[in-house]
Design a protein around this motif. Sequence first.
Motif, PDB file in Angstrom:
ATOM      1  N   THR A  14      -6.204  26.117  91.240  1.00 26.30           N
ATOM      2  CA  THR A  14      -6.271  25.618  92.607  1.00 26.30           C
ATOM      3  C   THR A  14      -4.920  25.129  93.110  1.00 26.30           C
ATOM      4  N   LEU A  15      -3.888  25.129  92.272  1.00 28.51           N
ATOM      5  CA  LEU A  15      -2.592  24.629  92.692  1.00 28.51           C
ATOM      6  C   LEU A  15      -1.963  25.569  93.708  1.00 28.51           C
ATOM      7  N   TYR A  16      -1.028  25.011  94.509  1.00 24.35           N
ATOM      8  CA  TYR A  16      -0.487  25.780  95.613  1.00 24.35           C
ATOM      9  C   TYR A  16       0.600  26.751  95.190  1.00 24.35           C
ATOM     10  N   TYR A  17       1.130  26.641  93.972  1.00 22.43           N
ATOM     11  CA  TYR A  17       2.180  27.577  93.578  1.00 22.43           C
ATOM     12  C   TYR A  17       1.558  28.830  92.980  1.00 22.43           C
ATOM     13  N   ARG A 114      12.448  25.915  92.199  1.00 27.66           N
ATOM     14  CA  ARG A 114      11.606  25.158  93.126  1.00 27.66           C
ATOM     15  C   ARG A 114      11.937  23.668  93.166  1.00 27.66           C
ATOM     16  N   VAL A 115      12.305  23.065  92.027  1.00 28.14           N
ATOM     17  CA  VAL A 115      12.428  21.604  91.952  1.00 28.14           C
ATOM     18  C   VAL A 115      13.881  21.139  91.972  1.00 28.14           C
ATOM     19  N   ILE A 116      14.756  21.911  92.562  1.00 30.42           N
ATOM     20  CA  ILE A 116      16.179  21.569  92.508  1.00 30.42           C
ATOM     21  C   ILE A 116      16.495  20.271  93.256  1.00 30.42           C
ATOM     22  N   ILE A 117      15.787  19.969  94.338  1.00 24.39           N
ATOM     23  CA  ILE A 117      16.082  18.748  95.096  1.00 24.39           C
ATOM     24  C   ILE A 117      15.812  17.484  94.274  1.00 24.39           C
ATOM     25  N   PRO A 118      14.615  17.293  93.726  1.00 22.83           N
ATOM     26  CA  PRO A 118      14.401  16.046  92.977  1.00 22.83           C
ATOM     27  C   PRO A 118      15.236  15.920  91.722  1.00 22.83           C
ATOM     28  N   ILE A 119      15.593  17.026  91.066  1.00 26.10           N
ATOM     29  CA  ILE A 119      16.358  16.890  89.818  1.00 26.10           C
ATOM     30  C   ILE A 119      17.830  16.608  90.095  1.00 26.10           C
ATOM     31  N   VAL A 120      18.418  17.179  91.153  1.00 25.74           N
ATOM     32  CA  VAL A 120      19.840  16.921  91.374  1.00 25.74           C
ATOM     33  C   VAL A 120      20.079  15.468  91.765  1.00 25.74           C
ATOM     34  N   TRP A 121      19.094  14.843  92.383  1.00 30.85           N
ATOM     35  CA  TRP A 121      19.272  13.417  92.679  1.00 30.85           C
ATOM     36  C   TRP A 121      19.110  12.587  91.410  1.00 30.85           C
ATOM     37  N   TRP A 122      18.077  12.866  90.629  1.00 31.93           N
ATOM     38  CA  TRP A 122      17.808  12.064  89.429  1.00 31.93           C
ATOM     39  C   TRP A 122      18.952  12.148  88.430  1.00 31.93           C
ATOM     40  N   HIS A 123      19.548  13.316  88.279  1.00 35.04           N
ATOM     41  CA  HIS A 123      20.573  13.510  87.240  1.00 35.04           C
ATOM     42  C   HIS A 123      21.974  13.628  87.838  1.00 35.04           C
ATOM     43  N   LYS A 218       6.391  18.773 100.583  1.00 37.19           N
ATOM     44  CA  LYS A 218       6.207  19.969 101.396  1.00 37.19           C
ATOM     45  C   LYS A 218       6.661  21.181 100.599  1.00 37.19           C
ATOM     46  N   THR A 219       5.751  22.143 100.427  1.00 33.83           N
ATOM     47  CA  THR A 219       6.100  23.409  99.789  1.00 33.83           C
ATOM     48  C   THR A 219       6.332  24.465 100.863  1.00 33.83           C
ATOM     49  N   PHE A 220       7.513  25.076 100.841  1.00 28.70           N
ATOM     50  CA  PHE A 220       7.852  26.098 101.823  1.00 28.70           C
ATOM     51  C   PHE A 220       7.432  27.454 101.257  1.00 28.70           C
ATOM     52  N   THR A 221       6.224  27.855 101.595  1.00 29.31           N
ATOM     53  CA  THR A 221       5.656  29.074 101.019  1.00 29.31           C
ATOM     54  C   THR A 221       6.302  30.345 101.569  1.00 29.31           C
ATOM     55  N   ASN A 222       7.118  30.215 102.608  1.00 27.09           N
ATOM     56  CA  ASN A 222       7.815  31.394 103.125  1.00 27.09           C
ATOM     57  C   ASN A 222       9.129  31.646 102.397  1.00 27.09           C
ATOM     58  N   THR A 223       9.489  30.815 101.439  1.00 27.34           N
ATOM     59  CA  THR A 223      10.691  31.033 100.636  1.00 27.34           C
ATOM     60  C   THR A 223      10.294  31.672  99.311  1.00 27.34           C
ATOM     61  N   TRP A 224      11.238  32.416  98.705  1.00 20.93           N
ATOM     62  CA  TRP A 224      10.910  33.143  97.476  1.00 20.93           C
ATOM     63  C   TRP A 224      10.514  32.191  96.342  1.00 20.93           C
ATOM     64  N   ASP A 225      11.094  30.978  96.302  1.00 20.36           N
ATOM     65  CA  ASP A 225      10.856  30.067  95.187  1.00 20.36           C
ATOM     66  C   ASP A 225       9.771  29.036  95.451  1.00 20.36           C
ATOM     67  N   HIS A 226       9.131  29.088  96.638  1.00 24.61           N
ATOM     68  CA  HIS A 226       8.194  28.035  97.051  1.00 24.61           C
ATOM     69  C   HIS A 226       8.879  26.669  96.951  1.00 24.61           C
ATOM     70  N   MET A 231       8.387  14.174  99.888  1.00 20.35           N
ATOM     71  CA  MET A 231       8.346  13.292 101.032  1.00 20.35           C
ATOM     72  C   MET A 231       9.027  11.967 100.672  1.00 20.35           C
ATOM     73  N   PRO A 232       9.550  11.241 101.660  1.00 15.58           N
ATOM     74  CA  PRO A 232      10.147   9.934 101.372  1.00 15.58           C
ATOM     75  C   PRO A 232       9.163   9.015 100.650  1.00 15.58           C
ATOM     76  N   PHE A 233       9.665   8.293  99.646  1.00  9.51           N
ATOM     77  CA  PHE A 233       8.900   7.343  98.842  1.00  9.51           C
ATOM     78  C   PHE A 233       7.833   8.015  97.980  1.00  9.51           C
ATOM     79  N   ALA A 234       8.004   9.310  97.730  1.00 16.91           N
ATOM     80  CA  ALA A 234       7.061  10.011  96.858  1.00 16.91           C
ATOM     81  C   ALA A 234       7.219   9.534  95.423  1.00 16.91           C
ATOM     82  N   ARG A 235       6.118   9.560  94.696  1.00 13.49           N
ATOM     83  CA  ARG A 235       6.153   9.336  93.253  1.00 13.49           C
ATOM     84  C   ARG A 235       6.376  10.685  92.587  1.00 13.49           C
ATOM     85  N   THR A 236       7.202  10.713  91.545  1.00 14.63           N
ATOM     86  CA  THR A 236       7.478  11.949  90.830  1.00 14.63           C
ATOM     87  C   THR A 236       7.296  11.735  89.338  1.00 14.63           C
TER      88      THR A 236
END
Length: 298
Positions: A14-17, A114-123, A218-226, A231-236
């Motif tokens: 049922t996941l969106y990816y 797909r997860v490049i945004i959250p990892i480049v900030w964390w590391h 937000k998942t951008f399903t129109n991009t090849w990598d989804h 979102m701001p203040f999201a838990r990861t």
Amino acid sequence: MRGRGATRRCDVRTLYYTPMSAKEAAREAEQGSGRAATVAAAGANAADAVNVHYDTRLPELPWSRRIQIPVIAAAVFSVIRLLGPTLRYEVLGWQHAEGVYVSGKRCIWAFWHRVIIPIVWWHRNHGTVVMNTTAFDGQWTRKVIEWLGFGTAQGSSSRGGLRGLAVMARRLEEGVDCAFTIDGPRGPRYVAKPGPVMLARKTGCPVMVFHIGVDRGKTFTNTWDHFLLPMPFARTVILFAPPIYVPADADQQMLEAKHAEMQRELERVRDIAESWFSLAQEDRARYRTQFGRSASRP
């Protein structure tokens, strides 16, 4: 996604990816071939110079594209710089990386684009060298990740990949981690390329895979990598798998087996991380025990 206190196990189906379809992959491959041909023609007589940070052989771009690079880079960096401090990270399995460092080795990181945004900030600000494409997208991406304290090795599956691997091998010898967006730069989505396994055999450093899940994004399903934009203040949650070592004398059969192992581990941590905030509390507790809780940032 369901929030805290959920009591139902999430069905992965049922996941969106989703994996990239054959049609999507063929379209990206065709576009990539066209770009590669243009790049090859422009750079046929270019020098093979490599400086301390990256392979300097870049394709020729029209001025209309060149002027976009700093503009796009500044915009993307601004978004990351504003969003990053609001994210709350739970880290599981970081002790695997600590064990590698204690042994005197460095890590070869592999993760889905797909997860490049959250990892480049964390590391950020650790000097990790990231393989990125020499094409237009790679040129503005390189600026962003270098501003965030990463190094870059220019190369891709279509151009300069072996030169990029050579740069990475030298950086590992110098005591710096390296990283691959393993299905980049254009897919197919969730299909791992062999670069990390080849580099692991050459250097003796292990491949380390991970994935990040968010409770709101937000998942951008129109991009090849989804592409995932938290979102701001999201838990990861970040899940790190155990290291994958490749013997220096590994033959082709062994390389293929290690590549298959890397693919399985990438899929395993992806499935758990993407479903994390829909899992029952007892399931999360079980995974926390399995992976091991870690500090919020190394």
